[in-house]
Design a protein around this motif. Structure first.
Motif, PDB file in Angstrom:
ATOM      1  N   ARG A 210       0.825  -1.207   0.000  1.00 31.81           N
ATOM      2  CA  ARG A 210       0.000   0.000   0.000  1.00 31.81           C
ATOM      3  C   ARG A 210       0.857   1.255   0.000  1.00 31.81           C
ATOM      4  O   ARG A 210       0.486   2.268  -0.599  1.00 31.81           O
ATOM      5  CB  ARG A 210      -0.943  -0.003   1.211  1.00 31.81           C
ATOM      6  N   THR A 211       2.001   1.209   0.688  1.00 33.32           N
ATOM      7  CA  THR A 211       2.903   2.364   0.684  1.00 33.32           C
ATOM      8  C   THR A 211       3.367   2.668  -0.736  1.00 33.32           C
ATOM      9  O   THR A 211       3.430   3.837  -1.154  1.00 33.32           O
ATOM     10  CB  THR A 211       4.115   2.096   1.595  1.00 33.32           C
ATOM     11  N   ILE A 212       3.679   1.618  -1.489  1.00 30.31           N
ATOM     12  CA  ILE A 212       4.088   1.797  -2.885  1.00 30.31           C
ATOM     13  C   ILE A 212       2.952   2.401  -3.703  1.00 30.31           C
ATOM     14  O   ILE A 212       3.145   3.348  -4.485  1.00 30.31           O
ATOM     15  CB  ILE A 212       4.544   0.455  -3.491  1.00 30.31           C
ATOM     16  N   LEU A 213       1.740   1.870  -3.516  1.00 32.33           N
ATOM     17  CA  LEU A 213       0.587   2.377  -4.256  1.00 32.33           C
ATOM     18  C   LEU A 213       0.257   3.822  -3.883  1.00 32.33           C
ATOM     19  O   LEU A 213      -0.145   4.621  -4.735  1.00 32.33           O
ATOM     20  CB  LEU A 213      -0.632   1.484  -4.008  1.00 32.33           C
TER      21      LEU A 213
ATOM     22  N   GLU B 104      -3.232  14.732   0.810  1.00 30.20           N
ATOM     23  CA  GLU B 104      -1.950  14.709   1.502  1.00 30.20           C
ATOM     24  C   GLU B 104      -1.451  13.275   1.666  1.00 30.20           C
ATOM     25  O   GLU B 104      -2.074  12.480   2.391  1.00 30.20           O
ATOM     26  CB  GLU B 104      -2.091  15.388   2.864  1.00 30.20           C
ATOM     27  N   PRO B 105      -0.334  12.882   1.019  1.00 28.68           N
ATOM     28  CA  PRO B 105       0.180  11.502   1.121  1.00 28.68           C
ATOM     29  C   PRO B 105       0.455  11.064   2.556  1.00 28.68           C
ATOM     30  O   PRO B 105       0.251   9.903   2.895  1.00 28.68           O
ATOM     31  CB  PRO B 105       1.476  11.545   0.298  1.00 28.68           C
ATOM     32  N   PHE B 106       0.907  11.986   3.403  1.00 25.67           N
ATOM     33  CA  PHE B 106       1.199  11.641   4.797  1.00 25.67           C
ATOM     34  C   PHE B 106      -0.059  11.165   5.508  1.00 25.67           C
ATOM     35  O   PHE B 106      -0.035  10.172   6.254  1.00 25.67           O
ATOM     36  CB  PHE B 106       1.777  12.861   5.524  1.00 25.67           C
ATOM     37  N   ILE B 107      -1.177  11.858   5.282  1.00 24.63           N
ATOM     38  CA  ILE B 107      -2.426  11.478   5.936  1.00 24.63           C
ATOM     39  C   ILE B 107      -2.948  10.174   5.355  1.00 24.63           C
ATOM     40  O   ILE B 107      -3.445   9.299   6.081  1.00 24.63           O
ATOM     41  CB  ILE B 107      -3.463  12.607   5.804  1.00 24.63           C
ATOM     42  N   VAL B 108      -2.839  10.002   4.025  1.00 20.91           N
ATOM     43  CA  VAL B 108      -3.265   8.754   3.397  1.00 20.91           C
ATOM     44  C   VAL B 108      -2.469   7.582   3.961  1.00 20.91           C
ATOM     45  O   VAL B 108      -3.026   6.530   4.314  1.00 20.91           O
ATOM     46  CB  VAL B 108      -3.090   8.821   1.862  1.00 20.91           C
ATOM     47  N   PHE B 109      -1.147   7.759   4.074  1.00 20.76           N
ATOM     48  CA  PHE B 109      -0.285   6.692   4.594  1.00 20.76           C
ATOM     49  C   PHE B 109      -0.598   6.376   6.051  1.00 20.76           C
ATOM     50  O   PHE B 109      -0.766   5.205   6.422  1.00 20.76           O
ATOM     51  CB  PHE B 109       1.183   7.105   4.462  1.00 20.76           C
TER      52      PHE B 109
END
Length: 339
Positions: free
Chosen positions: A116-119, A223-228
């Motif tokens: 998921r991190t890659i995606l 925001e990628p940080f929040i998604v991650f």
């Protein structure tokens, strides 16, 4: 977008790694069947950690970032319940003893988090480079919602994923779990235990779930940080949640419909966002606080309606649901599955 510093990323990743290693030590050092009390304790613990992290995001990043985090986490948590259905099917199909189920779950969740991190990285890059990414994500979510409703009474074939089929061709599969190991030797030959196949099945099926859950979270925040972080904290508590609500799952007969409504709603939200930014600013957006209220309302109504339905129809049971109709296997494929 919120400006996330390098130290915030490092601290968050460090916290997730520490929590996962701790969870792994608890599950693997002493293999055992998980009771209701233990499952409740760890479920409350991971929910508390996720909520405290959200409050920290709210305090450091502002109310918008905090609302987006909690919305994303709730979306991921609700969609992960569908994963639990699949876990039940996997453990049943492969005959996993209760004392090894924790280990299989944790290794599968770890693989899912990496994938998921890659995606998420790919999705964030696509959003920054291509304006039509939101339109694409929205259409994917609406298509997924329709497919989930169409096949809501079917079970996914967890033994028919590409990775599971490839694994069976690489090494022979043992019938023995060999004390919870994933690889073993039998008659001088290296073999896979059923636990390794379970790990592969969990990881590969979760990848399919990620194809709709990650666009769904991008529907409430860019925001990628929040998604991650929303993905990570939803996944970390999945092991304990599985053992806590395993018996309740079969009573959530309208879950697939509820999840379909959530996916369709977020899909429409993404399409409106694309039209607002690329076509005309007069086209309205759906604000994140409203999204959070709608998602919570759908979950509450779905749960209450499911429990009332089962109360009046006690023989009715929920199905995992599938995004496609299971493929019919040939006789040779059926024979090759046997260990």
């Amino acid at each position: 977008m919120v400006d996330i510093s390098a130290w915030a990323w490092a601290a968050t990743i460090g916290l997730i790694v520490v929590l996962f290693v701790f969870d792994l030590l608890v599950a693997v050092r002493r293999p055992h069947a998980v009771g209701l009390g233990e499952a409740t304790f760890w479920s409350v613990f991971y929910v508390a950690v996720a909520v405290l992290f959200g409050l920290a995001v709210w305090g450091l990043g502002g109310s918008t970032a905090g609302t987006e985090y909690f919305s994303g986490w709730i979306v991921e948590k609700s969609l992960s319940i569908d994963n639990l259905f699949v876990f039940v099917i996997i453990f049943s199909r492969f005959g996993v003893p209760e004392q090894y189920q924790q280990k299989a779950l944790l290794f599968g969740i770890a693989a899912a988090l990496v994938l998921r991190t890659i995606l998420i990285a790919v999705g964030a890059a696509a959003i920054s480079l291509f304006s039509f990414t939101f339109l694409f994500f929205g259409l994917v979510l609406i298509w997924t919602a329709v497919q989930l409703v169409r096949h809501r009474k079917e079970e996914p074939d967890v033994e028919d994923t590409w990775l599971v089929r490839r694994a069976r061709r690489i090494l022979p599969v043992s019938t023995d779990f060999h004390g919870g190991r994933m690889l073993a030797h039998e008659d001088g030959q290296r073999v896979m235990t059923p636990l390794l196949l379970v790990f592969i099945a969990i990881g590969s099926t979760d990848l399919l779930f990620a194809l709709d859950s990650i666009p769904a979270v991008f529907g409430v925040t860019e925001e990628p940080f929040i998604v991650f972080s929303a993905n990570a904290f939803a996944l970390l508590g999945l092991r304990a949640l599985f053992f806590l609500i395993e018996g309740l799952l079969e009573r959530l007969v309208y879950l697939s419909i509820g999840l379909s409504l959530i996916l369709a709603f977020i899909g429409v939200k993404l399409i409106l966002l694309f039209l607002h930014e690329d076509v005309s600013h007069s086209i309205p957006e759906i604000p994140t606080p409203l999204s959070l209220c709608v998602i919570l309302l759908i979950l509450v109504v779905t749960t209450i309606a499911s429990l009332l339905r089962v109360r009046t129809h006690p023989d009715e049971r929920a199905q995992a649901g599938s995004l496609r109709k299971p493929r019919k296997k040939s006789r040779s494929e059926e024979e090759s599955k046997a260990p």
